[in-house]
Design an enzyme around this catalytic site. Sequence first.
Site, PDB file in Angstrom:
ATOM      1  N   CYS A   2      26.782  -4.232   5.908  1.00  0.00           N
ATOM      2  CA  CYS A   2      27.605  -3.626   4.928  1.00  0.00           C
ATOM      3  C   CYS A   2      28.855  -2.874   5.877  1.00  0.00           C
ATOM      4  CB  CYS A   2      27.013  -2.490   4.058  1.00  0.00           C
ATOM      5  SG  CYS A   2      25.875  -3.175   2.979  1.00  0.00           S
ATOM      6  N   ARG A  27      30.799  -8.082  11.183  1.00  0.00           N
ATOM      7  CA  ARG A  27      29.419  -7.401  11.083  1.00  0.00           C
ATOM      8  C   ARG A  27      28.473  -8.246  10.238  1.00  0.00           C
ATOM      9  NH1 ARG A  27      29.479  -1.745  11.553  1.00  0.00           N
ATOM     10  NH2 ARG A  27      28.235  -1.503   9.742  1.00  0.00           N
ATOM     11  N   TRP A  75      25.954  -6.680   2.585  1.00  0.00           N
ATOM     12  CA  TRP A  75      24.797  -7.691   3.147  1.00  0.00           C
ATOM     13  C   TRP A  75      23.663  -7.178   2.418  1.00  0.00           C
ATOM     14  CZ3 TRP A  75      20.652  -7.029   6.648  1.00  0.00           C
ATOM     15  CH2 TRP A  75      20.461  -8.085   7.276  1.00  0.00           C
ATOM     16  N   ASN A  99      26.846   2.353   2.158  1.00  0.00           N
ATOM     17  CA  ASN A  99      26.073   1.715   3.214  1.00  0.00           C
ATOM     18  C   ASN A  99      24.754   2.506   3.265  1.00  0.00           C
ATOM     19  OD1 ASN A  99      28.112   0.100   3.427  1.00  0.00           O
ATOM     20  ND2 ASN A  99      28.619   0.674   5.485  1.00  0.00           N
ATOM     21  N   GLY A 100      23.557   1.596   3.832  1.00  0.00           N
ATOM     22  CA  GLY A 100      22.558   2.343   3.911  1.00  0.00           C
ATOM     23  C   GLY A 100      21.430   1.984   3.039  1.00  0.00           C
ATOM     24  N   GLU A 478      16.308 -14.489  26.006  1.00  0.00           N
ATOM     25  CA  GLU A 478      17.524 -14.248  25.404  1.00  0.00           C
ATOM     26  C   GLU A 478      18.429 -15.589  25.012  1.00  0.00           C
ATOM     27  OE1 GLU A 478      19.227 -12.024  24.202  1.00  0.00           O
ATOM     28  OE2 GLU A 478      21.348 -12.726  24.552  1.00  0.00           O
ATOM     29  N   LYS A 482      19.775 -16.991  21.547  1.00  0.00           N
ATOM     30  CA  LYS A 482      21.193 -17.133  21.423  1.00  0.00           C
ATOM     31  C   LYS A 482      21.363 -18.534  20.794  1.00  0.00           C
ATOM     32  CE  LYS A 482      22.877 -14.613  21.822  1.00  0.00           C
ATOM     33  NZ  LYS A 482      22.663 -13.127  22.318  1.00  0.00           N
ATOM     34  N   GLU A 485      20.187 -18.292  17.011  1.00  0.00           N
ATOM     35  CA  GLU A 485      21.123 -17.647  16.073  1.00  0.00           C
ATOM     36  C   GLU A 485      22.136 -18.522  15.655  1.00  0.00           C
ATOM     37  OE1 GLU A 485      21.963 -14.343  18.842  1.00  0.00           O
ATOM     38  OE2 GLU A 485      21.897 -12.914  16.989  1.00  0.00           O
ATOM     39  N   HIS A 501      -1.574 -21.997  28.593  1.00  0.00           N
ATOM     40  CA  HIS A 501      -2.331 -21.279  27.938  1.00  0.00           C
ATOM     41  C   HIS A 501      -2.236 -21.500  26.473  1.00  0.00           C
ATOM     42  CE1 HIS A 501      -3.854 -19.141  31.357  1.00  0.00           C
ATOM     43  NE2 HIS A 501      -2.485 -18.852  32.004  1.00  0.00           N
ATOM     44  N   LYS A 597      26.043  -8.050  12.281  1.00  0.00           N
ATOM     45  CA  LYS A 597      26.531  -7.732  13.791  1.00  0.00           C
ATOM     46  C   LYS A 597      25.956  -6.496  13.971  1.00  0.00           C
ATOM     47  CE  LYS A 597      28.518  -7.792  17.945  1.00  0.00           C
ATOM     48  NZ  LYS A 597      27.762  -8.692  18.854  1.00  0.00           N
TER      49      LYS A 597
END
Length: 602
Positions: A2, A27, A75, A99-100, A478, A482, A485, A501, A597
């Site tokens: 948000c 974001r 969001w 927000n929150g 990573e 990437k 995502e 294994h 973001k």
Amino acid sequence: MCGIVGYVGKNEKKEILLDGLQELEYRGYDSAGIAIIEDKQLKNFKAVGKLQNLRDKTKDYASEGFGVSIGHTRWATHGKPTELNAHPHMGAYSFVVHNGIIENYQELKDELQAQGVKFLSQTDTETIVHLFEKNHNINNNPWKAFQDTISKLEGAYATLLITEADEETIFFAKNGSPMLIGFNGSDIYFASSDTPIIGKATEVYYLEDGEFGYAKNGEIKLFDANGAKSFSKQPLATDKAMAQKDGYRFFMEKEIYEQAQVMNDTMMGRLLDDKIDFEELDENLFENITNIKICACGTSYHSALASSYLFERISKIPCQVEIASEFRYKEPLLRDDTLFITISQSGETADTLEALKMAKKAGLKSLSICNVDNSSIVRESDAAVLTRAGIEKGVASTKAFATQTMVLWMLAIYVAQAKNSIDSELLKKELDAMRHTPKALVVDEKLHTKMTRLSKRYLHGHGFFFIGRDIFFPLALEGALKLKEISYLHAEGYPSGEMKHGPIALADAELFTVALMPKSLHYDKIKSNVEELCARDATVLAISPDSFDLADDFVKTKYDAHPMLEFFEMMVVTQLLALEISVRLGNDVDMPRNLAKSVTVE
Ligand code: AGP
């Protein structure tokens, strides 16, 4: 995640809000809305999806003359991404953005509903506006009603409220979610980060947790639990140019190309002729420290994991790394001889921030490694080292990861110097390798073309394994993150020695393995792990300075003099692979679905 923008003044409010929200688009969000009061008239617009939908809805509206205004990108946390759930939320004569998360919202909502209040949305936020109006209907005093309202809220919030009961005022409160106030003459701006107000406001005040107040007549009245308080403004940055695309197709692509340059900034004044120096750090920070614990999320967690090998190998100090969201609830045993390091690009990640607060409460010294100065994590820490990556807009982090890893590498050497655990020969070798890092990060056009070509062979199949050993294991994690995502394909990072294994059971021609095969670290070991996969017909893309005949595809790297140089060069290869696969699949590279973001909720 948000975003909030607010403005009180005489300028065109709709454009200020929409432009501000646009700056927060990166974001991540799924709906947006604005509310404006001018000439005693309350206007409100909301739209699901991209901001353009809200622009289309408001195209025939212009707001002239003095007024107050608030805007929000949402969001979804409580309730689906619908217009009814989009902010600003409405009472009978007031609007709120937030927000929150209001943790006790259900309790408050039940109480209000029992008193006959009708709710339109499924959100926690709507309780704020109804609670405000309930209080106001009792005392007929908007400021008192707002104070009574926020005193009832539990959880994290940054909130703005406007009301026809006091149509020249914006009420605000902050606790646990970021919010700042911008100033330019009698114009006052609010925002959840500074990008929406750069170029508009000239000065800024970053609100602290527990602060609240109101903006009226070009002035801010600020309060906390102890009553009215004064505050000092500081100059606001003016340079937004770095945040533009500069001719690249995507911010992520631009940010991959920028890595060589920003790395120079990261090292500037820190990498000296014969040592590492962080002038922002007090030597006392490491006094009596015998242990390092690092907490972070996502990509930042991967840089942390890579650094744990360096802290133990170079600094000779035990180092444990934990995912912040796990750390928070495991009732960790903390000792005050531990330095607690948090890593965060945004500096606002709720889980990381809370982990930091826990460690501080337990009496640990804290250090943050962050890309955003004045962010919540930086302000909360005893000390901070900024990564200096510049604004990163692509949701998929690239240059932030590279610069975090560099800061951590430098820090490992800095600690080794402080503890006398590094000899001059090794120190020289490390510093020399660091100086070559920007070269290893330069994107070779031929390599980019090759990755574009190769990407067409990797659009299907039943998944990817990225494998590596030692620091190349976090790099494998990573690389896989990437790819998933932005391509939405399944990818996993694995230590290559662990494949036998269990995961090797998946091996067949439709299993794509991206093998990180550095020459300078355990080459023979990883080679045999990859051979085991080849023997089971897995499709292998090998990345290595040494040719590998069994590979189906091969990317030759150049910088094999030091593992970290190989690390950074291979990092670029995996970033380009993810980018080009995503482009071929027609995905939104910079704003992938379901992602934000800055993750300011737990
Ligand atoms: C990176 O590509 C991700 N989008 C995500 O994993 C991110 O690194 C994570 O949410 C942590 O964010 P931070 O670094 O801002 O704390």
